[in-house]
Design a protein around this motif. Structure first.
Motif, PDB file in Angstrom:
ATOM      1  N   ASP A   4       0.862  -1.181   0.000  1.00 36.80           N
ATOM      2  CA  ASP A   4       0.000   0.000   0.000  1.00 36.80           C
ATOM      3  C   ASP A   4       0.898   1.230   0.000  1.00 36.80           C
ATOM      4  O   ASP A   4       1.122   1.867   1.013  1.00 36.80           O
ATOM      5  N   THR A   5       1.426   1.561  -1.182  1.00 33.39           N
ATOM      6  CA  THR A   5       2.374   2.672  -1.313  1.00 33.39           C
ATOM      7  C   THR A   5       1.685   4.007  -1.508  1.00 33.39           C
ATOM      8  O   THR A   5       2.312   5.055  -1.389  1.00 33.39           O
ATOM      9  N   GLY A   6       0.397   3.970  -1.856  1.00 38.29           N
ATOM     10  CA  GLY A   6      -0.319   5.206  -2.126  1.00 38.29           C
ATOM     11  C   GLY A   6      -0.435   5.519  -3.603  1.00 38.29           C
ATOM     12  O   GLY A   6      -1.052   6.521  -3.978  1.00 38.29           O
ATOM     13  N   ALA A   7       0.152   4.658  -4.458  1.00 46.12           N
ATOM     14  CA  ALA A   7       0.080   4.869  -5.906  1.00 46.12           C
ATOM     15  C   ALA A   7      -0.076   3.515  -6.587  1.00 46.12           C
ATOM     16  O   ALA A   7       0.637   2.561  -6.258  1.00 46.12           O
ATOM     17  N   LEU A   8      -0.992   3.422  -7.543  1.00 44.74           N
ATOM     18  CA  LEU A   8      -1.262   2.151  -8.200  1.00 44.74           C
ATOM     19  C   LEU A   8      -0.025   1.601  -8.895  1.00 44.74           C
ATOM     20  O   LEU A   8       0.278   0.408  -8.773  1.00 44.74           O
ATOM     21  N   ARG A   9       0.692   2.431  -9.625  1.00 46.55           N
ATOM     22  CA  ARG A   9       1.867   1.941 -10.348  1.00 46.55           C
ATOM     23  C   ARG A   9       2.880   1.326  -9.398  1.00 46.55           C
ATOM     24  O   ARG A   9       3.431   0.241  -9.652  1.00 46.55           O
ATOM     25  N   ASP A  10       3.146   1.999  -8.293  1.00 50.89           N
ATOM     26  CA  ASP A  10       4.132   1.492  -7.334  1.00 50.89           C
ATOM     27  C   ASP A  10       3.639   0.211  -6.655  1.00 50.89           C
ATOM     28  O   ASP A  10       4.425  -0.705  -6.402  1.00 50.89           O
ATOM     29  N   ASP A  11       2.341   0.159  -6.361  1.00 51.15           N
ATOM     30  CA  ASP A  11       1.773  -1.048  -5.742  1.00 51.15           C
ATOM     31  C   ASP A  11       1.924  -2.249  -6.672  1.00 51.15           C
ATOM     32  O   ASP A  11       2.332  -3.337  -6.245  1.00 51.15           O
ATOM     33  N   VAL A  12       1.563  -2.061  -7.942  1.00 49.30           N
ATOM     34  CA  VAL A  12       1.619  -3.157  -8.907  1.00 49.30           C
ATOM     35  C   VAL A  12       3.060  -3.618  -9.109  1.00 49.30           C
ATOM     36  O   VAL A  12       3.346  -4.822  -9.136  1.00 49.30           O
ATOM     37  N   LEU A  13       3.974  -2.663  -9.248  1.00 45.21           N
ATOM     38  CA  LEU A  13       5.386  -3.026  -9.417  1.00 45.21           C
ATOM     39  C   LEU A  13       5.917  -3.794  -8.214  1.00 45.21           C
ATOM     40  O   LEU A  13       6.630  -4.785  -8.365  1.00 45.21           O
ATOM     41  N   GLU A  14       5.568  -3.346  -7.019  1.00 46.01           N
ATOM     42  CA  GLU A  14       6.046  -4.023  -5.810  1.00 46.01           C
ATOM     43  C   GLU A  14       5.510  -5.442  -5.729  1.00 46.01           C
ATOM     44  O   GLU A  14       6.249  -6.380  -5.396  1.00 46.01           O
ATOM     45  N   LEU A  57      -5.592  -4.051  -4.493  1.00 43.90           N
ATOM     46  CA  LEU A  57      -4.768  -2.965  -5.039  1.00 43.90           C
ATOM     47  C   LEU A  57      -5.593  -2.040  -5.923  1.00 43.90           C
ATOM     48  O   LEU A  57      -5.527  -0.809  -5.803  1.00 43.90           O
ATOM     49  N   LEU A  58      -6.354  -2.638  -6.829  1.00 38.82           N
ATOM     50  CA  LEU A  58      -7.124  -1.839  -7.768  1.00 38.82           C
ATOM     51  C   LEU A  58      -8.252  -1.098  -7.055  1.00 38.82           C
ATOM     52  O   LEU A  58      -8.572   0.051  -7.404  1.00 38.82           O
ATOM     53  N   GLY A  59      -8.840  -1.725  -6.044  1.00 40.29           N
ATOM     54  CA  GLY A  59      -9.885  -1.067  -5.275  1.00 40.29           C
ATOM     55  C   GLY A  59      -9.372   0.172  -4.554  1.00 40.29           C
ATOM     56  O   GLY A  59     -10.064   1.202  -4.486  1.00 40.29           O
ATOM     57  N   ARG A  60      -8.148   0.088  -4.023  1.00 40.62           N
ATOM     58  CA  ARG A  60      -7.553   1.262  -3.377  1.00 40.62           C
ATOM     59  C   ARG A  60      -7.336   2.376  -4.396  1.00 40.62           C
ATOM     60  O   ARG A  60      -7.526   3.560  -4.093  1.00 40.62           O
ATOM     61  N   ALA A  61      -6.921   2.001  -5.607  1.00 43.01           N
ATOM     62  CA  ALA A  61      -6.697   2.999  -6.658  1.00 43.01           C
ATOM     63  C   ALA A  61      -8.010   3.679  -7.039  1.00 43.01           C
ATOM     64  O   ALA A  61      -8.048   4.894  -7.273  1.00 43.01           O
ATOM     65  N   VAL A  62      -9.084   2.917  -7.092  1.00 42.59           N
ATOM     66  CA  VAL A  62     -10.398   3.485  -7.382  1.00 42.59           C
ATOM     67  C   VAL A  62     -10.796   4.461  -6.274  1.00 42.59           C
ATOM     68  O   VAL A  62     -11.279   5.570  -6.548  1.00 42.59           O
ATOM     69  N   GLU A  76      -7.541   7.185  -8.792  1.00 41.12           N
ATOM     70  CA  GLU A  76      -6.571   6.861  -9.833  1.00 41.12           C
ATOM     71  C   GLU A  76      -7.171   6.013 -10.948  1.00 41.12           C
ATOM     72  O   GLU A  76      -6.617   5.936 -12.043  1.00 41.12           O
ATOM     73  N   ALA A  77      -8.248   5.344 -10.660  1.00 36.49           N
ATOM     74  CA  ALA A  77      -8.882   4.453 -11.632  1.00 36.49           C
ATOM     75  C   ALA A  77     -10.392   4.576 -11.500  1.00 36.49           C
ATOM     76  O   ALA A  77     -10.916   4.907 -10.428  1.00 36.49           O
ATOM     77  N   ALA A  78     -11.077   4.305 -12.603  1.00 35.19           N
ATOM     78  CA  ALA A  78     -12.541   4.350 -12.594  1.00 35.19           C
ATOM     79  C   ALA A  78     -13.092   3.057 -12.003  1.00 35.19           C
ATOM     80  O   ALA A  78     -12.465   2.006 -12.109  1.00 35.19           O
ATOM     81  N   PRO A  79     -14.266   3.119 -11.398  1.00 36.96           N
ATOM     82  CA  PRO A  79     -14.866   1.892 -10.840  1.00 36.96           C
ATOM     83  C   PRO A  79     -15.024   0.782 -11.874  1.00 36.96           C
ATOM     84  O   PRO A  79     -14.974  -0.399 -11.526  1.00 36.96           O
TER      85      PRO A  79
END
Length: 202
Positions: free
Chosen positions: A78-88, A137-142, A146-149
């Motif tokens: 939970d880095t606060g950014a979708l890109r960083d979360d996915v990469l991690e 991860l994606l739910g946090r981004a929504v 950062e992302a649409a539902p």
């Protein structure tokens, strides 16, 4: 009246099953799946092969069950950014799949082939477990905007890990270079997430 001499406690049920699984997990760790045999496990567990076959019909079923003893559950980043979360999360999977335990997993996957019932028993391959982690991860981004539902779809959520798994299972790489992980995220995952949002707005 007690018998003299060395006698072995007779184990049954759960106690015996656990002893067999611990023995099989130790064999996997020391020698890998290719060297796993029912004879070795029986000797290590202090039992006979019949006791194993009554619980697991073959070496693969035992190997999968034993691997579950080695697996651990890790909370998604939970880095606060979708890109960083996915990469991690991809980097964690990459490290695991290229480790000794990962080598066992790859051998089990290869041996299982299309046996969906066995694959579902592997923690890293369980559809429900894996999907839930990536949907988190994606739910946090929504929630962050950062992302649409509309992007919150199981196939969208897991596409990155599916592509990384293909590097190991289909291409047989020992470890995926970091630039491959970045490419998966920047060229496939994030554009797909954005496209879902754009399609919904359109």
């Amino acid at each position: 009246m007690e018998q003299s001499g060395d006698t072995r406690t007779r184990r049954r049920g759960t106690a015996l099953a656990e002893a067999i699984l611990h023995a099989a997990a130790a064999e996997l760790t020391e020698s890998g799946y290719a060297a796993l045999t029912m004879d070795k496990v029986a000797a290590r567990a202090g039992t006979n092969k019949n006791a194993i076959y009554r619980r697991w019909p073959n070496r693969l079923a035992l190997g999968v069950a034993a691997y579950r003893q080695l697996a651990t559950t890790v909370q998604p980043p939970d880095t606060g950014a979708l890109r960083d979360d996915v990469l991690e999360l991809l980097r964690r999977a990459n490290r695991h799949w290229s480790s000794p335990h990962g080598a066992i997993l790859r051998d089990l996957l290869a041996a299982a082939g299309n046996a969906a019932d066995l694959l579902a028993q592997l923690p890293e391959q369980s559809t429900d477990t894996m999907t839930a982690q990536w949907l988190t991860l994606l739910g946090r981004a929504v929630a962050r905007g950062e992302a649409a539902p509309e992007a919150l779809h199981p196939r969208v959520a897991t596409v990155a890990i599916d592509l990384l798994r293909n590097e190991f299972v289909l291409r047989g790489v020992p470890i995926a270079p970091d630039d491959v992980l970045i490419e998966i995220v920047d060229e496939v995952y994030l554009p797909l997430v954005r496209q879902r949002g754009a399609a919904a707005r359109g």
